[in-house]
Scaffold this motif. Structure first.
Motif, PDB file in Angstrom:
ATOM      1  N   ALA A 168       0.843  -1.177   0.064  1.00  0.00           N
ATOM      2  CA  ALA A 168      -0.167  -0.121   0.067  1.00  0.00           C
ATOM      3  C   ALA A 168       0.758   1.207   0.082  1.00  0.00           C
ATOM      4  CB  ALA A 168      -1.038   0.027   1.218  1.00  0.00           C
ATOM      5  N   VAL A 169       0.594   2.303  -0.833  1.00  0.00           N
ATOM      6  CA  VAL A 169       1.496   3.478  -0.749  1.00  0.00           C
ATOM      7  C   VAL A 169       0.945   4.801  -0.179  1.00  0.00           C
ATOM      8  CG1 VAL A 169       2.439   2.610  -3.181  1.00  0.00           C
ATOM      9  CG2 VAL A 169       0.189   4.061  -3.048  1.00  0.00           C
ATOM     10  N   THR A 170       1.829   5.504   0.316  1.00  0.00           N
ATOM     11  CA  THR A 170       1.494   6.671   0.907  1.00  0.00           C
ATOM     12  C   THR A 170       1.856   8.068  -0.199  1.00  0.00           C
ATOM     13  OG1 THR A 170       3.968   6.927   1.655  1.00  0.00           O
ATOM     14  CG2 THR A 170       2.306   5.711   3.072  1.00  0.00           C
ATOM     15  N   GLU A 171       1.521   8.967   0.189  1.00  0.00           N
ATOM     16  CA  GLU A 171       2.079  10.189  -0.525  1.00  0.00           C
ATOM     17  C   GLU A 171       3.507  10.348  -0.795  1.00  0.00           C
ATOM     18  OE1 GLU A 171       1.710  15.218  -0.327  1.00  0.00           O
ATOM     19  OE2 GLU A 171       0.260  13.971   0.842  1.00  0.00           O
ATOM     20  N   THR A 172       4.232  10.051   0.400  1.00  0.00           N
ATOM     21  CA  THR A 172       5.689  10.093   0.127  1.00  0.00           C
ATOM     22  C   THR A 172       6.146   8.949  -0.669  1.00  0.00           C
ATOM     23  OG1 THR A 172       5.901  11.051   2.329  1.00  0.00           O
ATOM     24  CG2 THR A 172       7.739   9.893   1.653  1.00  0.00           C
TER      25      THR A 172
ATOM     26  N   ALA B 255       7.283  -5.970  -3.923  1.00  0.00           N
ATOM     27  CA  ALA B 255       7.964  -7.066  -3.114  1.00  0.00           C
ATOM     28  C   ALA B 255       6.703  -8.007  -2.349  1.00  0.00           C
ATOM     29  CB  ALA B 255       8.829  -6.481  -1.957  1.00  0.00           C
ATOM     30  N   GLY B 256       6.935  -9.236  -2.110  1.00  0.00           N
ATOM     31  CA  GLY B 256       5.856 -10.039  -1.455  1.00  0.00           C
ATOM     32  C   GLY B 256       4.956 -10.666  -2.295  1.00  0.00           C
ATOM     33  N   ARG B 257       3.846 -10.555  -1.499  1.00  0.00           N
ATOM     34  CA  ARG B 257       2.567 -11.148  -2.210  1.00  0.00           C
ATOM     35  C   ARG B 257       1.991 -10.385  -3.166  1.00  0.00           C
ATOM     36  NH1 ARG B 257      -1.250 -12.492   1.179  1.00  0.00           N
ATOM     37  NH2 ARG B 257      -0.672 -10.934   2.922  1.00  0.00           N
ATOM     38  N   ALA B 258       1.975  -8.893  -3.290  1.00  0.00           N
ATOM     39  CA  ALA B 258       1.207  -8.131  -3.882  1.00  0.00           C
ATOM     40  C   ALA B 258       1.836  -7.154  -5.058  1.00  0.00           C
ATOM     41  CB  ALA B 258       0.249  -7.397  -3.155  1.00  0.00           C
ATOM     42  N   PHE B 259       1.413  -6.897  -5.893  1.00  0.00           N
ATOM     43  CA  PHE B 259       1.924  -5.598  -6.643  1.00  0.00           C
ATOM     44  C   PHE B 259       1.888  -4.258  -5.939  1.00  0.00           C
ATOM     45  CE2 PHE B 259       1.674  -1.921  -9.470  1.00  0.00           C
ATOM     46  CZ  PHE B 259       2.840  -2.329  -9.953  1.00  0.00           C
ATOM     47  N   SER B 260       0.533  -4.019  -5.414  1.00  0.00           N
ATOM     48  CA  SER B 260       0.032  -2.836  -4.651  1.00  0.00           C
ATOM     49  C   SER B 260      -1.518  -2.951  -4.395  1.00  0.00           C
ATOM     50  CB  SER B 260       0.437  -1.408  -5.200  1.00  0.00           C
ATOM     51  OG  SER B 260      -0.135  -0.251  -4.336  1.00  0.00           O
ATOM     52  N   SER B 261      -1.629  -2.795  -3.132  1.00  0.00           N
ATOM     53  CA  SER B 261      -3.048  -2.787  -2.763  1.00  0.00           C
ATOM     54  C   SER B 261      -3.846  -1.456  -2.594  1.00  0.00           C
ATOM     55  CB  SER B 261      -3.293  -3.558  -1.363  1.00  0.00           C
ATOM     56  OG  SER B 261      -2.563  -2.692  -0.203  1.00  0.00           O
ATOM     57  N   GLY B 262      -3.083  -0.535  -2.951  1.00  0.00           N
ATOM     58  CA  GLY B 262      -3.687   0.810  -3.276  1.00  0.00           C
ATOM     59  C   GLY B 262      -3.259   1.764  -2.273  1.00  0.00           C
ATOM     60  N   ALA B 263      -3.845   2.890  -1.808  1.00  0.00           N
ATOM     61  CA  ALA B 263      -3.536   3.825  -0.927  1.00  0.00           C
ATOM     62  C   ALA B 263      -3.751   3.372   0.397  1.00  0.00           C
ATOM     63  CB  ALA B 263      -4.138   5.211  -1.112  1.00  0.00           C
TER      64      ALA B 263
ATOM     65  N   GLN C  41       2.104  -9.581  -9.390  1.00  0.00           N
ATOM     66  CA  GLN C  41       1.497 -10.671  -8.717  1.00  0.00           C
ATOM     67  C   GLN C  41       0.552 -10.207  -7.510  1.00  0.00           C
ATOM     68  OE1 GLN C  41       4.439  -9.355  -8.004  1.00  0.00           O
ATOM     69  NE2 GLN C  41       4.396  -9.148  -5.877  1.00  0.00           N
ATOM     70  N   GLY C  42      -0.598 -11.149  -7.245  1.00  0.00           N
ATOM     71  CA  GLY C  42      -1.323 -10.873  -6.118  1.00  0.00           C
ATOM     72  C   GLY C  42      -2.072  -9.450  -6.377  1.00  0.00           C
ATOM     73  N   ALA C  43      -2.363  -8.548  -5.685  1.00  0.00           N
ATOM     74  CA  ALA C  43      -3.376  -7.617  -5.835  1.00  0.00           C
ATOM     75  C   ALA C  43      -2.679  -6.513  -6.576  1.00  0.00           C
ATOM     76  CB  ALA C  43      -3.732  -6.940  -4.501  1.00  0.00           C
ATOM     77  N   ALA C  44      -3.303  -5.802  -7.482  1.00  0.00           N
ATOM     78  CA  ALA C  44      -3.232  -4.508  -8.097  1.00  0.00           C
ATOM     79  C   ALA C  44      -4.266  -3.791  -8.035  1.00  0.00           C
ATOM     80  CB  ALA C  44      -2.885  -4.733  -9.665  1.00  0.00           C
ATOM     81  N   ALA C  45      -4.452  -3.223  -6.945  1.00  0.00           N
ATOM     82  CA  ALA C  45      -5.973  -2.519  -6.303  1.00  0.00           C
ATOM     83  C   ALA C  45      -5.772  -0.982  -5.979  1.00  0.00           C
ATOM     84  CB  ALA C  45      -6.478  -3.398  -5.171  1.00  0.00           C
ATOM     85  N   GLY C  46      -7.076  -0.380  -6.381  1.00  0.00           N
ATOM     86  CA  GLY C  46      -7.087   1.017  -6.202  1.00  0.00           C
ATOM     87  C   GLY C  46      -5.903   1.489  -7.033  1.00  0.00           C
ATOM     88  N   VAL C  47      -5.344   2.640  -6.467  1.00  0.00           N
ATOM     89  CA  VAL C  47      -4.181   3.256  -7.340  1.00  0.00           C
ATOM     90  C   VAL C  47      -3.051   2.521  -7.631  1.00  0.00           C
ATOM     91  CG1 VAL C  47      -2.606   3.843  -5.244  1.00  0.00           C
ATOM     92  CG2 VAL C  47      -2.967   5.705  -7.302  1.00  0.00           C
ATOM     93  N   GLY C  48      -2.981   1.250  -7.043  1.00  0.00           N
ATOM     94  CA  GLY C  48      -2.051   0.301  -7.364  1.00  0.00           C
ATOM     95  C   GLY C  48      -2.443  -0.414  -8.803  1.00  0.00           C
TER      96      GLY C  48
END
Length: 259
Positions: free
Chosen positions: A29-33, A59-67, A104-111
């Protein structure tokens, strides 16, 4: 090249630059920074003539779960994360090199938006794409209101955006939203092969092709991001979004009141 931020890995492999979101404990999950650092890294890589291909992964189980909703109170302004996400999308489109997303895994929301902004998306068969915004009282951003319909058409895009359901990687490939799906054990090798092919291609031809295709298909991206910024800024101050944040932290289902 400037050293990567602690939460973003950056490794040069010959002509290939590998950038990895490195927050596996929160499914990247990503932050503004993080978003601002990511945009800066991509932009800087685009100015390096020795870099022929960029690979963006998680890294790990997901691409990015979003914000990262756990840091919502730390956002510098209600629209700060949106501005930062838009900078990532712009940087991916602006660099002359092809950008490959390894999902891999989740690419959700902004991800999901970031993955689909890349020029080629190679996904593991266990991956999925999800415009999950509606589930927290928000609307798609990061250019998703153009990136998704540009790939799959209005009807399918509306379904994904309004329902917020997961789209399995195999279906995403069938719909033409992504490049290809591979077995999970073959993802790394598939990315290496794809990056290798691109790195051996004529860089000026790749850059000219990328510019032309993006101009033909994504010419309205800035207008789309402007509409998203306006709509999302209002939604971020809504009671429904605050309800969703509280429900997320308490692991409950939000009860939206429409205000």
């Amino acid at each position: 090249m400037t050293a990567a931020a602690p939460e973003i890995g950056c490794r040069r492999d010959g002509p290939v630059l590998r950038i990895t979101l490195n927050r596996p404990h929160v499914l990247n999950a990503v932050t503004e920074t993080v978003l601002r650092d990511l945009a800066d890294l991509i932009t800087e890589a685009g100015e390096d003539p020795e870099v022929r291909v960029l690979v963006l992964a998680g890294a790990g189980r997901a691409f990015s779960s979003g914000a990262d909703l756990t840091t919502v109170t730390e956002i510098s302004s209600p629209a700060g994360t949106i501005h930062a996400a838009n900078q990532v999308i712009r940087s991916i489109g602006a660099v002359p090199q092809p950008v490959v997303a390894a999902v891999q895994g989740a690419a959700a929301g902004v991800g999901c938006s970031i993955a689909l902004a890349c020029d080629l998306v190679l996904a593991s068969s266990d991956a999925y794409f999800q415009l999950a915004f509606v589930r927290v009282g928000l609307m798609p951003d990061g250019g998703a209101t153009l990136l998704v319909p540009a790939g799959v058409g209005r009807a399918r895009a509306m379904s994904l955006a309004l329902l917020g359901d997961r789209l399995p990687a195999a279906t995403a490939a069938e719909w033409g939203l992504i490049h290809r799906v591979v077995d999970p054990a073959s993802l790394a090798a598939g990315v290496d092969d794809l990056a290798g092919r691109l790195s051996r291609s004529a860089p000026l031809a790749l850059a000219a092709t990328k510019r032309a295709v993006n101009a033909a298909t994504l010419g309205g991206l800035e207008d789309s991001m402007g509409r998203e910024l306006e709509g999302q800024s209002a939604l971020l101050t809504s009671a429904d979004f605050q309800t969703a944040v509280s429900a997320f932290r308490e692991k409950k289902t939000p009860d939206f009141a429409g205000r």
